[in-house]
Structures are given as structure tokens and as C-alpha cells.
Scaffold this motif. Structure first.
Motif, mmCIF file in Angstrom:
data_model
loop_
_atom_site.group_PDB
_atom_site.id
_atom_site.type_symbol
_atom_site.label_atom_id
_atom_site.label_comp_id
_atom_site.label_asym_id
_atom_site.label_seq_id
_atom_site.Cartn_x
_atom_site.Cartn_y
_atom_site.Cartn_z
ATOM 1 N N HIS A 59 0.830 -1.209 0.000
ATOM 2 C CA HIS A 59 0.000 0.000 0.000
ATOM 3 C C HIS A 59 0.869 1.266 0.000
ATOM 4 O O HIS A 59 0.537 2.244 -0.673
ATOM 5 N N ARG A 60 1.992 1.252 0.747
ATOM 6 C CA ARG A 60 2.905 2.398 0.719
ATOM 7 C C ARG A 60 3.489 2.590 -0.677
ATOM 8 O O ARG A 60 3.568 3.714 -1.182
ATOM 9 N N LEU A 61 3.910 1.500 -1.308
ATOM 10 C CA LEU A 61 4.434 1.595 -2.668
ATOM 11 C C LEU A 61 3.367 2.115 -3.626
ATOM 12 O O LEU A 61 3.658 2.913 -4.512
ATOM 13 N N ASN A 62 2.139 1.674 -3.430
ATOM 14 C CA ASN A 62 1.048 2.144 -4.276
ATOM 15 C C ASN A 62 0.871 3.654 -4.134
ATOM 16 O O ASN A 62 0.725 4.362 -5.124
ATOM 17 N N ARG A 63 0.871 4.145 -2.890
ATOM 18 C CA ARG A 63 0.727 5.589 -2.679
ATOM 19 C C ARG A 63 1.857 6.347 -3.365
ATOM 20 O O ARG A 63 1.636 7.361 -4.002
ATOM 21 N N HIS A 64 3.080 5.831 -3.237
ATOM 22 C CA HIS A 64 4.233 6.492 -3.845
ATOM 23 C C HIS A 64 4.117 6.503 -5.367
ATOM 24 O O HIS A 64 4.312 7.536 -6.003
ATOM 25 N N LEU A 65 3.805 5.362 -5.968
ATOM 26 C CA LEU A 65 3.699 5.297 -7.420
ATOM 27 C C LEU A 65 2.489 6.060 -7.943
ATOM 28 O O LEU A 65 2.546 6.648 -9.018
ATOM 29 N N SER A 66 1.381 6.041 -7.191
ATOM 30 C CA SER A 66 0.175 6.709 -7.684
ATOM 31 C C SER A 66 0.314 8.225 -7.662
ATOM 32 O O SER A 66 -0.448 8.930 -8.313
ATOM 33 N N ALA A 144 -6.025 -5.159 -20.888
ATOM 34 C CA ALA A 144 -5.867 -4.033 -19.966
ATOM 35 C C ALA A 144 -6.057 -4.520 -18.531
ATOM 36 O O ALA A 144 -6.920 -5.348 -18.249
ATOM 37 N N LEU A 145 -5.230 -4.017 -17.645
ATOM 38 C CA LEU A 145 -5.320 -4.404 -16.239
ATOM 39 C C LEU A 145 -6.376 -3.580 -15.516
ATOM 40 O O LEU A 145 -6.553 -2.401 -15.798
ATOM 41 N N THR A 146 -7.058 -4.214 -14.580
ATOM 42 C CA THR A 146 -8.041 -3.522 -13.762
ATOM 43 C C THR A 146 -7.472 -3.186 -12.382
ATOM 44 O O THR A 146 -8.075 -2.404 -11.652
ATOM 45 N N ARG A 147 -6.330 -3.782 -12.033
ATOM 46 C CA ARG A 147 -5.637 -3.478 -10.776
ATOM 47 C C ARG A 147 -4.135 -3.582 -11.006
ATOM 48 O O ARG A 147 -3.672 -4.462 -11.714
ATOM 49 N N ALA A 148 -3.389 -2.694 -10.365
ATOM 50 C CA ALA A 148 -1.928 -2.736 -10.370
ATOM 51 C C ALA A 148 -1.438 -1.758 -9.313
ATOM 52 O O ALA A 148 -2.129 -0.800 -8.975
ATOM 53 N N GLU A 154 -6.227 3.967 -4.581
ATOM 54 C CA GLU A 154 -6.494 2.874 -3.642
ATOM 55 C C GLU A 154 -6.071 1.553 -4.263
ATOM 56 O O GLU A 154 -6.510 1.207 -5.356
ATOM 57 N N LEU A 155 -5.251 0.796 -3.572
ATOM 58 C CA LEU A 155 -4.809 -0.511 -4.036
ATOM 59 C C LEU A 155 -5.709 -1.589 -3.451
ATOM 60 O O LEU A 155 -5.934 -1.629 -2.236
ATOM 61 N N GLN A 156 -6.226 -2.429 -4.320
ATOM 62 C CA GLN A 156 -7.009 -3.574 -3.872
ATOM 63 C C GLN A 156 -6.186 -4.828 -4.113
ATOM 64 O O GLN A 156 -5.810 -5.123 -5.250
ATOM 65 N N LEU A 157 -5.889 -5.543 -3.039
ATOM 66 C CA LEU A 157 -5.138 -6.786 -3.125
ATOM 67 C C LEU A 157 -6.079 -7.962 -2.909
ATOM 68 O O LEU A 157 -7.000 -7.876 -2.101
ATOM 69 N N ASP A 158 -5.834 -9.040 -3.614
ATOM 70 C CA ASP A 158 -6.539 -10.290 -3.326
ATOM 71 C C ASP A 158 -5.598 -11.169 -2.524
ATOM 72 O O ASP A 158 -4.379 -11.161 -2.747
ATOM 73 N N ILE A 159 -6.178 -11.932 -1.584
ATOM 74 C CA ILE A 159 -5.388 -12.818 -0.738
ATOM 75 C C ILE A 159 -6.080 -14.169 -0.691
ATOM 76 O O ILE A 159 -7.290 -14.248 -0.450
#
Length: 181
Positions: A59-66, A144-148, A154-159
Motif C-alpha cells: 500500500h505504501r508503494l502504491n501511494r508512492h507510485l500513484s 488491460a489491467l483492472t488493478r496494479a 487505492e490498491l485492492q489486493l486479493d489474498i
């Protein structure tokens, strides 16, 4: 233990963003390496703190990249992000965490199972419109990607958590491998 495979989502006609991607991949690897020394729970339990730390890191990386989306919002040809798939294992418990179309496979016995589900338009067309994978692949923008990581605020991760058995083999890969197979 843990394993991570990060894919790359770069589309830019005028700018080479590969160095920024390498910096972010290095940050992810360094953060995960620091997590390896954490005390471990019982052999049959997956360390929830480790899973939370991985999620927090992504999530931190997502904030930085976004932030790049905000800074380059006027350049629609630029999209910088990364797909990711990670595997955490403690004893016989395993957790697969992903965003995008990097995949996790399980080889159990002589059967290969895809554990992750692609976050792509193609996958949505198959699931929501009942198209065959071949039919969906012929649609415009199907890959096309729907998440990355970094592609949205906002990053949505699947687990997916599961029990591993002796002899299980896990494969983490990007589309560069599985699309050629």
C-alpha cells in the motif's frame, strides 16, 4: 519464508520510466528482506503480522507510485505501475497476495492449479459476460489491467490462504511466462 514476483506496467511514448520502476522494486525487496528476521509463530500458523506488513508495504508503494498519476494527469499516454504476486509460507500455511495479472500456480502431484485470478478486462469479460477466454481475448483492450500497484489511489489486493502439502511446488510468474506457454 516469502517470495515476490513483480511485473511491470509501463506505457509511455516520451519518457523512460524503467529506473523509477527499479527503485520501487528495490524498496519492496528491502522491506521484505527486513521482515525475514521477525519472530515466527507456531509451525502450523501463518504469521498475520507478516501478512499485514506485506500489505502495508504494498500500500505504501502504491501511494508512492500513484503520486505519478496526479503529477502526470495531463499526459494520458503515461501509466506507471506494477503487477505483483507474493507468497508467504509458515509451516504448512501459505498465503498468496496479488494485484494485476502476475500469477501464482500450485503444482500438486501431477496437476497444475492457477491460484490467483487475473485482474484484467479479459477476466472480467469471461466472468461477467460469460465469454470464452478466446472470445474475450479478441475484444479491444482485453489485456488491460483492472488493478496494479500505482495505477490508482487505492490498491485492492486479493489474498488466498491455503494449506500446503509435502511435495507442493509454487510458481510465481508474470504474463511474459504464461502467455508463451
Amino acid at each position: 519464508g516469502w517470495l515476490v514476483r513483480a511485473g511491470r506496467l509501463l506505457r509511455d511514448k516520451d519518457l523512460d520510466c524503467s529506473s523509477a520502476h527499479l527503485i520501487e522494486a528495490r524498496r519492496l525487496a528491502e522491506t521484505l528482506a527486513a521482515l525475514r528476521g521477525r519472530p515466527r509463530p507456531g509451525l502450523e500458523e501463518l504469521d498475520e503480522a507478516l501478512l499485514d506488513a506485506l500489505r502495508d508495504c504494498l500500500h505504501r508503494l502504491n501511494r508512492h507510485l500513484s503520486l505519478g498519476l496526479t503529477l502526470t494527469g495531463e499526459t494520458p499516454d503515461l501509466l506507471v505501475g506494477s503487477t505483483v504476486v507474493a507468497l508467504l509460507a509458515e509451516g504448512s500455511r501459505v498465503a498468496c497476495v496479488w494485484a494485476g495479472d502476475s500469477r501464482c500456480y500450485l503444482l500438486r502431484g501431477r496437476q497444475l492449479f492457477q491460484l490467483s485470478r487475473d485482474h484484467s478486462l479479459l477476466q472480467q469479460l469471461v466472468e461477467e459476460r460469460g465469454m470464452s477466454p478466446d472470445e474475450a481475448a479478441r475484444q479491444p483492450g482485453a489485456h488491460a489491467l483492472t488493478r496494479a500497484i500505482g495505477a490508482a489511489e487505492e490498491l485492492q489486493l486479493d489474498i488466498l490462504e491455503l494449506e500446503s502439502l509435502p511435495g507442493d511446488v509454487f510458481l510465481l510468474c508474470s504474463d511474459g511466462l504464461y502467455q508463451d506457454l
